[in-house]
Design a protein around this motif. Structure first.
Motif: not given
Length: 239
Positions: A67, A69, A134
């Motif tokens: 993931r 961010h 994600n």
């Protein structure tokens, strides 16, 4: 496809000293200018998490996903024994990862294979894309990969070479800054789940020493990368 294969296997002409130094300065600006660094740092995170994932696969852990961010942090999840040499190797890979990738890129460029470097990077990004879990991470890798593809497909030989040098300089120069940011975060009371602190819990070696190891590796890669770039020899009038 024949043209692509020929460009992959052909040695490109060496760029001028002006191009090599100019791309290094441009990379430094992308790192030192804070408003830009907030965005370009995502490239370092991609390399950081990619290094975690690569080592996890090499030591036999099951990679469960990556993931990325919007604050340029990231996490790589792998399944396996929570302690032991394999887990230590995975944690060790993150911060030195961008520098080691940059050093590998510098070696390829020193042999004249700028186009092969860009297409190899594209292949690595496609493999990484399969592990992203994600939407922001998916978007980040697609945007970065799209830029690399555009230069690889439509750019002239000079543009491809300059772009390859820019990426290489960026990785080599950005890796030490990421280590400095890690220590700054730790001094401010953050980063308790950082790679260095997790290594401390696994090994008993102080986290500060692990930060030092990260710093030494990244600086060492930068020093070797500078030598491989040929800049010192050119400035000194060498062959």
């Amino acid at each position: 496809m024949n043209e692509v294969w020929d460009s992959l296997t052909s040695v490109q002409p060496e760029p001028s000293l002006r191009v090599v130094i100019g791309t290094g300065i441009a990379a430094l600006l992308l790192i030192a200018w804070r408003p830009v660094w907030r965005h370009t740092r995502q490239v370092v995170t991609i390399a950081h998490e990619g290094a975690h994932g690569l080592i996890a696969a090499l030591v036999g852990r099951k990679l469960a996903g990556i993931r990325l961010h919007s604050d340029t942090s990231g996490v790589t999840v792998s399944r396996g024994h929570p302690t032991g040499p394999g887990m230590i190797a995975v944690l060790l890979a993150g911060y030195p990862g961008p520098a080691l990738f940059g050093l590998a890129a510098a070696f390829v460029l020193s042999r004249g294979y700028a186009v092969a470097l860009l297409w190899g990077l594209l292949l690595a990004l496609v493999i990484l894309l399969l592990q992203i879990r994600n939407l922001y991470g998916l978007w980040s890798v697609l945007v970065f990969g799209g830029g690399v593809f555009a230069v690889s497909w439509w750019g002239s030989a000079a543009v491809q070479s300059a772009f390859a040098h820019l990426l290489t300089w960026f990785l080599l120069l950005a890796a030490p800054r990421a280590v400095l940011e890690l220590q700054h975060s730790r001094r401010g009371g953050g980063g308790r789940s950082s790679d260095a602190d997790q290594l401390r819990r696994l090994t008993g070696v102080p986290a500060l020493m692990w930060v030092g190891v990260f710093g030494l590796v990244t600086l060492g890669c930068l020093a070797v990368g500078v030598v491989w770039s040929g800049v010192p020899a050119d400035l000194g009038g060498g062959p």
